[in-house]
Write a protein that holds these residues in place. Structure first.
Motif, PDB file in Angstrom:
ATOM      1  N   ASN A 118       4.925   5.333   2.644  1.00 40.55           N
ATOM      2  CA  ASN A 118       4.319   6.652   2.687  1.00 40.55           C
ATOM      3  C   ASN A 118       5.396   7.721   2.591  1.00 40.55           C
ATOM      4  O   ASN A 118       6.461   7.603   3.212  1.00 40.55           O
ATOM      5  N   GLU A 141       0.849  -1.181   0.000  1.00 39.62           N
ATOM      6  CA  GLU A 141       0.000   0.000   0.000  1.00 39.62           C
ATOM      7  C   GLU A 141       0.890   1.239   0.000  1.00 39.62           C
ATOM      8  O   GLU A 141       1.862   1.293   0.767  1.00 39.62           O
ATOM      9  N   THR A 142       0.595   2.196  -0.849  1.00 36.25           N
ATOM     10  CA  THR A 142       1.416   3.394  -0.950  1.00 36.25           C
ATOM     11  C   THR A 142       0.558   4.645  -0.771  1.00 36.25           C
ATOM     12  O   THR A 142      -0.647   4.643  -1.056  1.00 36.25           O
ATOM     13  N   SER A 143       1.179   5.702  -0.293  1.00 37.45           N
ATOM     14  CA  SER A 143       0.526   7.002  -0.196  1.00 37.45           C
ATOM     15  C   SER A 143       1.586   8.082  -0.304  1.00 37.45           C
ATOM     16  O   SER A 143       2.751   7.870   0.052  1.00 37.45           O
ATOM     17  N   GLY A 144       1.180   9.237  -0.808  1.00 31.11           N
ATOM     18  CA  GLY A 144       2.131  10.318  -1.027  1.00 31.11           C
ATOM     19  C   GLY A 144       2.819  10.165  -2.368  1.00 31.11           C
ATOM     20  O   GLY A 144       2.582   9.229  -3.130  1.00 31.11           O
ATOM     21  N   ARG A 154       3.600  -1.080   3.863  1.00 31.81           N
ATOM     22  CA  ARG A 154       3.024   0.248   3.670  1.00 31.81           C
ATOM     23  C   ARG A 154       4.146   1.244   3.444  1.00 31.81           C
ATOM     24  O   ARG A 154       5.058   1.357   4.264  1.00 31.81           O
TER      25      ARG A 154
END
Length: 266
Positions: free
Chosen positions: A51, A15-18, A49
């Motif tokens: 981020n 899961e990735t964010s940013g 994860r």
């Protein structure tokens, strides 16, 4: 006895964010699969994860966290880096150390190797790669996560293993000998510190890990007082006895700048 072969590398959820490079997820998946492919027990679950925070004041803006389940035994690793590649490489090394610790513990329980001695519990400079705390203003900080569960009855040695395999900054548990709610955390480059609601002396030689025990009882206070103490000391967490239940609680700084609270189930 014939040794079992390494298991097939499991699927790894990422899961990735940013704002991250397009290949960051695939790079993380390959690196974590390479570690997990070396274990001789089935990996039931694996998630990473990634981020990247947009805050320019954070020196290491990319955080990487891995959570895995190795044949029913959870393990965790959490790091921060200046780039996605650096964070993933650090995560790979840290997760490999977690897997090695699980394997040593499994072999010791089966009677194939001696119980770990103090030199085998050294954690060295690993915490230097932990994520930075987000500098959220004090007036904006809230308890955004409250976990309540039955505390494990453990020895300090077992608590140290739990702390290291899960990559925690502290571990809240009930001391199996005294029945006291206790918290264990790292102290110095290789040691551990134990604090208890009501401290009890430990017989010399009864603990394998290098351990010191606080002689001070946990302060009895309410939540507002615990928050004030946490901010006044600048520590990453505060261990206290709840003024209504008397049980050991931990209030801690989260990496997002808010607070987390851990309480025993009544």
């Amino acid at each position: 006895m014939k040794r079992s072969a390494p298991q097939q590398a499991p699927e790894v959820q990422v899961e990735t964010s940013g704002q991250l490079p397009p290949d960051a997820a695939a790079y993380a998946r390959d690196k974590v699969r390479a570690v997990l492919g070396q274990t001789r027990e089935p990996v039931l679950f694996a998630r990473v994860r990634l981020n990247r925070t947009a805050n320019p004041a954070v020196e290491r803006p990319v955080t990487a966290q891995a959570n895995v389940d190795v044949n029913g035994r959870p393990a965790r690793a959490h790091v921060a880096g200046q780039t996605a590649t650096q964070a993933v490489d650090l995560l790979q090394d840290r997760l490999a150390a977690r897997m090695a610790r699980l394997a040593e513990h499994r072999e010791a329980r089966r009677g194939r190797t001696p119980v770990p001695g103090p030199h085998e519990w050294q954690h060295g400079s690993e915490p230097t790669h932990r994520p930075d705390y987000y500098p959220r203003p004090v007036e904006e900080r809230q308890v955004v996560r409250h976990k309540s569960f039955s505390l494990a009855w453990e020895s300090p040695d077992e608590a140290a293993f739990e702390l290291e395999s899960m990559d925690y900054g502290f571990h809240l548990f009930t001391d199996a000998d005294s029945g006291e709610d206790s918290v264990l955390y790292r102290s110095g480059p290789t040691g551990y510190r134990l604090a208890q609601v009501h401290p009890s002396p430990r017989p010399e030689g009864s603990v394998a890990v290098p351990l010191t025990v606080s002689e001070l009882p946990a302060p009895r206070m309410n939540m507002a007082e615990a928050q004030q103490r946490l901010e006044a000391t600048g520590f990453p967490f505060v261990f206290f006895a709840d003024d209504s239940t008397g049980r050991g609680n931990v209030l801690y700084h989260r990496y997002d700048g808010h607070y987390g609270l851990i309480t025993p189930a009544q």
